[in-house]
Design a protein around this motif. Structure first.
Motif, PDB file in Angstrom:
ATOM      1  N   PRO A 135       0.826  -1.208   0.000  1.00  0.00           N
ATOM      2  CA  PRO A 135       0.000   0.000   0.000  1.00  0.00           C
ATOM      3  C   PRO A 135       0.864   1.262   0.000  1.00  0.00           C
ATOM      4  O   PRO A 135       1.662   1.484   0.913  1.00  0.00           O
ATOM      5  N   ILE A 136       0.726   2.091  -1.029  1.00  0.00           N
ATOM      6  CA  ILE A 136       1.474   3.351  -1.106  1.00  0.00           C
ATOM      7  C   ILE A 136       0.530   4.464  -0.666  1.00  0.00           C
ATOM      8  O   ILE A 136      -0.321   4.928  -1.427  1.00  0.00           O
ATOM      9  N   VAL A 137       0.658   4.879   0.589  1.00  0.00           N
ATOM     10  CA  VAL A 137      -0.222   5.896   1.161  1.00  0.00           C
ATOM     11  C   VAL A 137       0.459   7.257   1.034  1.00  0.00           C
ATOM     12  O   VAL A 137       1.579   7.447   1.522  1.00  0.00           O
ATOM     13  N   THR A 138      -0.205   8.206   0.373  1.00  0.00           N
ATOM     14  CA  THR A 138       0.397   9.505   0.086  1.00  0.00           C
ATOM     15  C   THR A 138      -0.464  10.676   0.557  1.00  0.00           C
ATOM     16  O   THR A 138      -1.674  10.546   0.743  1.00  0.00           O
ATOM     17  N   ARG A 139       0.196  11.822   0.710  1.00  0.00           N
ATOM     18  CA  ARG A 139      -0.457  13.085   1.013  1.00  0.00           C
ATOM     19  C   ARG A 139       0.433  14.197   0.461  1.00  0.00           C
ATOM     20  O   ARG A 139       1.604  13.973   0.135  1.00  0.00           O
ATOM     21  N   GLN A 159       4.296  13.306  -0.343  1.00  0.00           N
ATOM     22  CA  GLN A 159       4.901  12.492   0.700  1.00  0.00           C
ATOM     23  C   GLN A 159       4.238  11.121   0.741  1.00  0.00           C
ATOM     24  O   GLN A 159       3.063  10.998   0.394  1.00  0.00           O
ATOM     25  N   PHE A 160       4.996  10.119   1.163  1.00  0.00           N
ATOM     26  CA  PHE A 160       4.419   8.786   1.337  1.00  0.00           C
ATOM     27  C   PHE A 160       4.854   8.214   2.674  1.00  0.00           C
ATOM     28  O   PHE A 160       5.868   8.641   3.253  1.00  0.00           O
ATOM     29  N   VAL A 161       4.106   7.266   3.176  1.00  0.00           N
ATOM     30  CA  VAL A 161       4.445   6.611   4.429  1.00  0.00           C
ATOM     31  C   VAL A 161       5.521   5.569   4.148  1.00  0.00           C
ATOM     32  O   VAL A 161       5.297   4.622   3.397  1.00  0.00           O
ATOM     33  N   ALA A 162       6.695   5.775   4.762  1.00  0.00           N
ATOM     34  CA  ALA A 162       7.813   4.841   4.593  1.00  0.00           C
ATOM     35  C   ALA A 162       8.138   4.178   5.922  1.00  0.00           C
ATOM     36  O   ALA A 162       8.076   4.816   6.977  1.00  0.00           O
ATOM     37  N   ILE A 163       8.462   2.901   5.860  1.00  0.00           N
ATOM     38  CA  ILE A 163       8.885   2.183   7.063  1.00  0.00           C
ATOM     39  C   ILE A 163      10.336   1.748   6.891  1.00  0.00           C
ATOM     40  O   ILE A 163      10.810   1.536   5.768  1.00  0.00           O
ATOM     41  N   TRP A 171      14.722   1.675   3.890  1.00  0.00           N
ATOM     42  CA  TRP A 171      13.384   2.256   3.920  1.00  0.00           C
ATOM     43  C   TRP A 171      12.553   1.645   2.800  1.00  0.00           C
ATOM     44  O   TRP A 171      13.071   1.317   1.734  1.00  0.00           O
ATOM     45  N   ALA A 172      11.269   1.487   3.048  1.00  0.00           N
ATOM     46  CA  ALA A 172      10.418   0.750   2.114  1.00  0.00           C
ATOM     47  C   ALA A 172       8.959   1.168   2.250  1.00  0.00           C
ATOM     48  O   ALA A 172       8.576   1.897   3.175  1.00  0.00           O
ATOM     49  N   ILE A 173       8.154   0.704   1.309  1.00  0.00           N
ATOM     50  CA  ILE A 173       6.702   0.828   1.408  1.00  0.00           C
ATOM     51  C   ILE A 173       6.224  -0.221   2.406  1.00  0.00           C
ATOM     52  O   ILE A 173       6.672  -1.366   2.346  1.00  0.00           O
ATOM     53  N   PRO A 174       5.346   0.123   3.341  1.00  0.00           N
ATOM     54  CA  PRO A 174       4.835  -0.915   4.242  1.00  0.00           C
ATOM     55  C   PRO A 174       4.034  -1.937   3.442  1.00  0.00           C
ATOM     56  O   PRO A 174       3.239  -1.577   2.584  1.00  0.00           O
ATOM     57  N   THR A 272       7.633  10.654   4.225  1.00  0.00           N
ATOM     58  CA  THR A 272       8.866  10.920   3.489  1.00  0.00           C
ATOM     59  C   THR A 272       8.590  11.683   2.204  1.00  0.00           C
ATOM     60  O   THR A 272       7.677  11.327   1.449  1.00  0.00           O
ATOM     61  N   ASP A 273       9.375  12.747   1.965  1.00  0.00           N
ATOM     62  CA  ASP A 273       9.235  13.494   0.709  1.00  0.00           C
ATOM     63  C   ASP A 273       9.616  12.607  -0.461  1.00  0.00           C
ATOM     64  O   ASP A 273      10.617  11.875  -0.407  1.00  0.00           O
TER      65      ASP A 273
END
Length: 299
Positions: A135-139, A159-163, A171-174, A272-273
């Motif tokens: 899931p690529i969650v962005t804002r 930006q996206f949520v990175a774990i 760092w990666a997409i959750p 993350t930008d």
């Protein structure tokens, strides 16, 4: 599914040729909007040692990557992670030559989907694919006054949520594996909740609030990629495939307003930008580029 098994064969197999002939040999090019097949082939999948171990891979130079190239001296290591050897519930049974266990490939095998997103694959004493969901969650990046932040190129910054993965430190997409009998949509919501919002340790009230907002956002996802992933856990006869879906919080008032808490397989998490200079796990940079292009954001 095999989920983490990284066994290599004792001879050079050809069963992947009909699928991976559409990919590029390892270089700096990435997935583009013009073609869903511009994914570098077997770059991170040739990294040594094997993920989470000190066992070295058999080195494969660029000119030997194509399956059409004959290589009589090819003699890769046979390796399985300690975690899989402990026989967790999600791991397939041993199907080596001396085993009586049999799996049905290129079809639905009980509750497990063993069909490839790329088409049928050939078999020769092989241990094929593992399905995942990312899931690529962005804002949009915003100022304290809630105005979108623009890059010097005039485009808005996404930006996206990175774990941060515990196994590699990258760092990666959750995301995670699609469990037997589970749907891709359910996996996308579960993995995001567990890795980026630590739903596994949330209180009952907190968990309900998280699930409500995640469910609301995840009703409107856009699939950006489906197929082979250049994953460091890949081997000759066991590889990763995924479905990457973008869930965009355009106003920042949905998941974008929640605090992120690393959980499950994540060591850290943050917004993350997005930009071309990102260094991400597996093929994730290619999926992020697709999202930036789709939303006409800075890249």
């Amino acid at each position: 599914m095999i989920h983490g098994v990284v066994n290599s064969s004792s001879k050079r197999l050809l069963f992947l040729g009909n699928i991976f002939s559409q990919f590029l040999i390892c270089d700096k090019m990435s997935l583009t909007t013009q073609s869903a097949f511009r994914v570098p082939l077997h770059c991170k999948a040739r990294q040594s040692p094997y993920t989470g171990s000190k066992v070295k891979r058999f080195p494969v130079p660029e000119d030997m990557v194509p399956w059409s190239v004959e290589w009589p001296d090819y003699n890769p290591t046979t390796f399985t992670t300690e975690h899989v050897l402990s026989k967790p519930v999600w791991a397939d049974p041993d199907i080596s030559k001396n085993s009586k266990n049999k799996l049905k490939f290129n079809e639905i095998d009980g509750k497990v989907n063993r069909r490839s997103h790329m088409g049928k694959y050939k078999l020769q004493d092989s241990l094929p694919l593992n399905h995942a969901a990312d899931p690529i969650v962005t804002r949009w990046k915003r100022t304290a006054n809630n105005e979108k932040v623009k890059h010097s190129d005039g485009k808005d910054i996404l930006q996206f949520v990175a774990i941060k993965r515990k196994d590699s430190g990258l760092w990666a997409i959750p995301g995670g594996m699609v469990d037997a009998g589970d749907t891709i949509s359910a996996t996308l919501k579960r993995e995001f909740g567990e890795e980026a919002m630590n739903s596994l340790e949330a209180t009952g009230k907190e968990k309900k609030a998280i699930e409500k907002e995640v469910a609301k956002l995840f009703r409107h996802g856009i699939e950006v990629y489906r197929g082979y992933v250049d994953d460091p856990r890949n081997t000759d006869n066991s590889w990763m495939e995924t479905v990457a879906v973008n869930f965009h919080d355009d106003t920042g008032n949905s998941v974008g307003k929640f605090k992120l808490y690393a959980g499950d397989d994540a060591a850290d998490v943050h917004w993350t930008d997005i930009g071309a200079d990102l260094n991400l796990y597996a093929s994730h940079i290619s999926f992020i580029e697709k999202v930036a292009t789709r939303l006409e954001a800075h890249w």
